[in-house]
Design an enzyme around this catalytic site. Structure first.
Site, PDB file in Angstrom:
ATOM      1  N   GLN A   1       0.972  -1.162  -0.025  1.00  0.00           N
ATOM      2  CA  GLN A   1      -0.082   0.076   0.075  1.00  0.00           C
ATOM      3  C   GLN A   1       0.988   1.227   0.057  1.00  0.00           C
ATOM      4  O   GLN A   1       0.499   2.206  -0.595  1.00  0.00           O
ATOM      5  CB  GLN A   1      -1.012  -0.085   1.322  1.00  0.00           C
TER       6      GLN A   1
ATOM      7  N   HIS B   1       1.494   3.344  -3.078  1.00  0.00           N
ATOM      8  CA  HIS B   1       0.510   4.592  -3.669  1.00  0.00           C
ATOM      9  C   HIS B   1       1.298   5.893  -3.819  1.00  0.00           C
ATOM     10  O   HIS B   1       0.918   6.607  -4.877  1.00  0.00           O
ATOM     11  CB  HIS B   1      -0.786   4.547  -2.934  1.00  0.00           C
TER      12      HIS B   1
ATOM     13  N   GLU C   1      -7.850   4.655   6.964  1.00  0.00           N
ATOM     14  CA  GLU C   1      -8.842   4.384   6.020  1.00  0.00           C
ATOM     15  C   GLU C   1      -8.979   2.744   5.683  1.00  0.00           C
ATOM     16  O   GLU C   1      -9.825   2.411   5.617  1.00  0.00           O
ATOM     17  CB  GLU C   1      -8.015   4.882   4.694  1.00  0.00           C
ATOM     18  N   HIS C   2      -7.629   2.389   5.731  1.00  0.00           N
ATOM     19  CA  HIS C   2      -7.763   0.507   5.379  1.00  0.00           C
ATOM     20  C   HIS C   2      -7.422   0.172   7.013  1.00  0.00           C
ATOM     21  O   HIS C   2      -6.213   0.532   7.561  1.00  0.00           O
ATOM     22  CB  HIS C   2      -6.797   0.221   4.530  1.00  0.00           C
TER      23      HIS C   2
ATOM     24  N   ASP D   1      -9.410  -3.196  -2.816  1.00  0.00           N
ATOM     25  CA  ASP D   1      -8.994  -2.026  -3.971  1.00  0.00           C
ATOM     26  C   ASP D   1      -9.270  -2.455  -5.095  1.00  0.00           C
ATOM     27  O   ASP D   1      -9.844  -1.761  -5.974  1.00  0.00           O
ATOM     28  CB  ASP D   1      -7.445  -2.042  -3.898  1.00  0.00           C
TER      29      ASP D   1
ATOM     30  N   HIS E   1     -46.631  31.534  10.910  1.00  0.00           N
ATOM     31  CA  HIS E   1     -46.470  30.196  11.170  1.00  0.00           C
ATOM     32  C   HIS E   1     -48.034  29.376  11.974  1.00  0.00           C
ATOM     33  O   HIS E   1     -48.516  28.496  11.868  1.00  0.00           O
ATOM     34  CB  HIS E   1     -45.120  29.585  11.943  1.00  0.00           C
TER      35      HIS E   1
END
Length: 436
Positions: free
Chosen positions: A249, A252, A317-318, A351, A411
Site C-alpha cells: 500500500q 501508492h 482508511e484501511h 482495492d 406560522h
C-alpha cells in the site's frame, strides 16, 4: 504501556495549502467562465492532449473494449460482478418507509436516486481502472439516470483499459479529461457537457481540492487524501506477511502512511527487517521506501484494549486485522474506513476485486463517515400526509401553540386556519388554537 518501535519522521499535514487552493480556484473560475475553450486550453497545457471533442465516440470506446485480451475482459467483468453484487445487496437493505404515527397522520421517506452523477477515474501515476467499478457501477445500482465519467490520458494517449472498464460498468458518456478541468467541466457544465449533481471518485491533491471547493455547488462522495494503511497483528502471523502488506500500500505515494500496531515485539522487529529486505527487490521501492521512511510507524502495545484504543486514534482508511480473533476488533473498534479481517484477505483485494468499495475516508475522517456505497447516490427524502379532519386539527392545535412560543404568528396561522376549518374551532389570526 504503548511505545514506538518505529516513529514517523513526518506527520500527515491536513492543513490546506493556500497556494494550491488559489491555483485550483483560478482553474475552476476559468472553466466556469470560458467553458469548452478553457477545458481545451487546460487539457493541452497539463495533459498534452488536443482533440476536437474530449467525449469519446462509440467507435473509440468499442476499440478500447476490443483491445482487451479475453483474459483481461473476463478479469474486469469478474471484478465488476463482485462490486455489483455487494452494491445490490446494500441497496436491498434500504427500504422506503411509511408509518401512521397518530390516527390519520402518515409520515414516510423515499430513497430517491441522484439524477446526474459525474465519476472521476484517476490515471496519472497508475491507470486506476478499479475506480471505474467503484463509482460508475455503484451509481448504476443506485438507479442514477445519467452517469458520466472522466479519466485523464495515460502516457499522452487514451487509457484503453480505463475506458473499457468505464464502458463495461455502464457509463453514459466517457470523456478523456483529467485534473481540475475535468471535475470543473462536470460540475459547472460547458457548451458540450451537461452539468452533474454529484461528483464521485478519488484523485490527486488538485482534484481533491477542486471537489472540496465545488461542494455545495454539487454534492461529493467524500474528501479524500493519500492512501492510508493500518495493520493490527499479533504473533499468529510473521514479519514477511506484514511487511508485504505494508509496502503493497505504501507504493501508492510518498506521503502514504503505513502503520503497524502489535502486541508482539518479535513481530515488530521481524517486520522492520522484512521491510528492509523487500525494499531491495520490489519494483516500486523508490516510492514505498520514502513513504515508509517518512510516514511509517510501528506501535507496540501490551493489551488488546490498548491495540483497540490506538486503532481508533489512528482512524485509518484501511484497517487490516491479522490476529487470532479478528472479530474482537470488528466488535470493539469504532473508527475505520474498511476492515480486512484475517490473514487470508488484504487491502489489495478490497482495492481491486472483492466487491467492497475502495473509495474510503482518509485524514481521520473515519471518525465521522464511512466510505462510498450505494447509499451515497440516494437521497432519503421525507414526506407527510394527513387523511382525517380530526388529525389535522389535533396537530394544528399543538403546532399553533409551539409557533407562538417562538413568536411566529404567520406560522401559527397556517395551523389555526386548519383548526378552524377541520376542527370547527373559533381561532383568530395569530391566536392560539383552543387548548386540548
Amino acid at each position: 504501556m504503548i511505545r514506538h518501535i518505529k516513529s514517523a519522521r513526518s506527520k500527515a499535514d491536513n492543513s490546506l495549502d493556500s497556494a494550491l487552493t488559489r491555483t485550483v480556484q483560478e482553474l475552476l473560475a476559468k472553466v466556469e467562465k470560458e467553458g469548452d475553450k478553457a477545458v481545451r486550453e487546460l487539457s493541452v497545457r497539463f495533459d498534452k492532449l488536443d482533440r476536437p471533442s474530449y467525449r469519446l465516440s462509440k467507435a473509440e470506446i468499442d476499440a478500447c473494449i476490443n483491445s482487451l485480451t479475453r483474459r483481461e475482459r473476463k478479469d474486469i467483468e469478474f471484478a465488476q460482478d463482485q462490486v455489483r453484487k455487494f452494491a445490490e445487496a446494500q441497496k436491498a437493505t434500504l427500504s422506503n418507509l411509511e408509518i401512521e404515527t397518530l390516527p390519520g397522520v402518515f409520515l414516510g421517506h423515499h430513497n430517491v436516486p441522484i439524477q446526474n452523477v459525474g465519476c472521476y477515474v484517476p490515471g496519472g501515476k497508475y491507470p486506476l481502472l478499479a475506480s471505474a467499478h467503484m463509482t460508475i457501477l455503484t451509481a448504476r445500482v443506485a438507479g442514477c439516470e445519467r452517469v458520466i465519467t472522466c479519466a485523464p490520458p495515460f502516457d499522452g494517449r487514451i487509457s484503453e483499459k480505463i475506458v473499457a472498464a468505464q464502458a463495461l460498468a455502464g457509463a453514459d458518456e466517457i470523456y478523456c479529461l483529467g485534473g481540475v478541468q475535468a471535475v470543473a467541466a462536470m460540475a459547472y457544465g460547458t457548451e458540450s457537457i451537461a452539468p452533474v449533481d454529484m461528483l464521485a471518485g478519488p484523485g490527486n491533491a488538485y482534484v481533491a481540492e477542486a471537489k472540496r471547493l465545488l461542494f455545495g455547488k454539487v454534492g461529493i462522495d467524500l474528501f479524500a487524501g493519500p492512501t492510508e494503511t493500518l495493520i493490527i497483528a499479533d504473533d499468529s502471523v510473521d514479519g514477511e506477511l506484514v511487511a508485504t502488506d505494508i509496502l503493497g500500500q505504501a507504493e501508492h505515494g510518498v506521503n502514504s502512511p503505513a502503520v503497524l500496531i502489535t502486541n508482539s515485539e518479535k513481530l515488530a522487529r521481524d517486520t522492520l527487517a522484512e521491510v528492509e529486505r523487500l525494499l531491495k527487490i520490489i519494483p516500486t521501492a523508490a516510492i514505498a521506501a520514502k513513504a515508509w521512511e517518512d510516514f511509517g510507524e510501528i506501535i507496540l502495545c501490551d493489551t488488546l484494549e490498548e491495540m483497540v484504543s490506538e486503532g481508533d486514534r489512528v482512524a485509518s482508511e484501511h484497517v487490516q486485522v491479522m490476529t487470532r480473533d479478528p472479530g474482537h476488533f470488528l466488535d470493539a473498534m469504532k473508527n475505520y474506513g474498511a476492515f480486512f479481517l484475517g490473514a487470508r484477505t488484504n487491502v489489495s483485494y478490497g482495492d481491486k476485486v472483492i466487491g467492497t468499495n475502495h473509495t474510503l475516508p482518509t485524514n481521520r475522517a473515519a471518525r465521522y463517515t464511512g466510505g462510498l456505497w450505494v447509499g451515497k447516490f440516494l437521497k432519503t427524502c421525507t414526506y407527510q400526509r394527513i387523511e382525517t379532519d380530526e388529525a389535522s386539527a389535533l396537530i394544528g392545535s399543538y403546532c399553533s401553540r409551539l409557533c407562538l412560543m417562538e413568536g411566529f404568528a404567520g406560522h401559527a396561522e397556517q395551523a389555526n386556519i386548519r383548526v378552524r376549518r377541520y376542527g370547527r374551532q373559533d381561532v383568530g389570526y395569530g391566536m392560539p388554537a383552543a387548548p386540548l
